[in-house]
Design an enzyme around this catalytic site. Structure first.
Site, PDB file in Angstrom:
ATOM      1  N   ASP A   7     -15.436  21.678 -10.141  1.00  0.00           N
ATOM      2  CA  ASP A   7     -14.579  21.882  -8.988  1.00  0.00           C
ATOM      3  C   ASP A   7     -15.458  21.633  -7.756  1.00  0.00           C
ATOM      4  O   ASP A   7     -16.691  21.698  -7.838  1.00  0.00           O
ATOM      5  CB  ASP A   7     -14.029  23.308  -9.006  1.00  0.00           C
ATOM      6  CG  ASP A   7     -13.224  23.642  -7.774  1.00  0.00           C
ATOM      7  OD1 ASP A   7     -12.385  22.823  -7.363  1.00  0.00           O
ATOM      8  OD2 ASP A   7     -13.454  24.726  -7.199  1.00  0.00           O
ATOM      9  N   ASP A   9     -14.936  22.733  -3.851  1.00  0.00           N
ATOM     10  CA  ASP A   9     -15.132  23.865  -2.942  1.00  0.00           C
ATOM     11  C   ASP A   9     -15.405  25.142  -3.731  1.00  0.00           C
ATOM     12  O   ASP A   9     -14.597  25.549  -4.564  1.00  0.00           O
ATOM     13  CB  ASP A   9     -13.884  24.081  -2.080  1.00  0.00           C
ATOM     14  CG  ASP A   9     -13.529  22.857  -1.255  1.00  0.00           C
ATOM     15  OD1 ASP A   9     -13.892  22.811  -0.075  1.00  0.00           O
ATOM     16  OD2 ASP A   9     -12.891  21.934  -1.797  1.00  0.00           O
TER      17      ASP A   9
END
Length: 214
Positions: A7, A9
């Site tokens: 992922d 952020d």
């Protein structure tokens, strides 16, 4: 394992300072004081929806939500490359992954118009095997569609992939795609989150812990 997907952020890159700065600029426009970074940080993984909720008490059902969301995203566009940095230890983890002959990529719910300039700004676009944004597939996470698209782009079997994220939807998407999953406890978790109950294959306190798991 043939590849590791991250992922963006709150897992690969610490973007909370810029996300929070854009929110505080918007609060300033509306006559409100700046919020402390510590108040905003747990909401940074939840996109504009979470940020507008903590910043203005707005929900998607509110009449002014879309107008405020557009205003926020315009402000974020101006500051998103202000100071994004890899989490401490992540540069070494990526280097170790590459040295082991494994591939890595990025799968985020962030829209492509934000993802690609940031990834390019950080020089990650030339190293990642795939960079998939939330709007690259019909449905973003927790649907597995973007994760499966990354595997298709990298020509790898999802069952040979490890996905790492800091939100429950990341784990749900990874499991639905048939991948192994890890929770990044160093990410943007709120005090109400219970990552041990998400059903991941493990949790890591810092990026270097990934190498021990591999």
């Amino acid at each position: 394992m043939q590849a590791v997907l991250f992922d963006l952020d709150g897992t690969l890159v610490d973007t909370a300072p810029d996300l929070g700065y854009a929110l505080n600029l918007q609060r300033e426009r509306h006559g409100l004081d700046f919020l402390p970074d510590a108040t905003i940080r747990p909401y940074a993984s939840h996109g504009s929806r979470g940020l507008l909720e903590i910043g203005f008490g707005l929900l998607p059902t509110d009449a002014h939500f879309e107008a405020m969301r557009t205003e926020y995203l315009d402000l974020y566009t101006q500051v998103m490359t202000r100071q994004p940095v890899l989490f401490d230890g992540m540069a070494e983890a990526l280097q170790a992954i590459e040295q082991r002959g494994l591939r890595w990529g990025i799968v985020t719910n962030k829209p492509r118009r934000f993802t690609m300039p940031m990834v390019a700004h950080m020089g990650l676009d030339v190293r990642a095997g795939a960079v998939i944004s939330g709007d690259d597939a019909p449905q973003p996470k927790p649907s597995p569609q973007t994760l499966l698209l990354a595997c298709e782009r990298m020509n790898i079997d999802p069952q040979t992939v490890l996905y790492i994220g800091d939100a429950e939807r990341d784990i749900q998407a990874g499991q639905a795609a048939g991948m192994k999953t890890l929770v990044a406890l160093f990410g943007y978790l709120a005090s109400t989150d219970n990552p041990q109950a998400w059903g991941a294959d493990g949790c890591i306190q810092q990026p270097q812990d990934l190498l021990a798991y591999l």
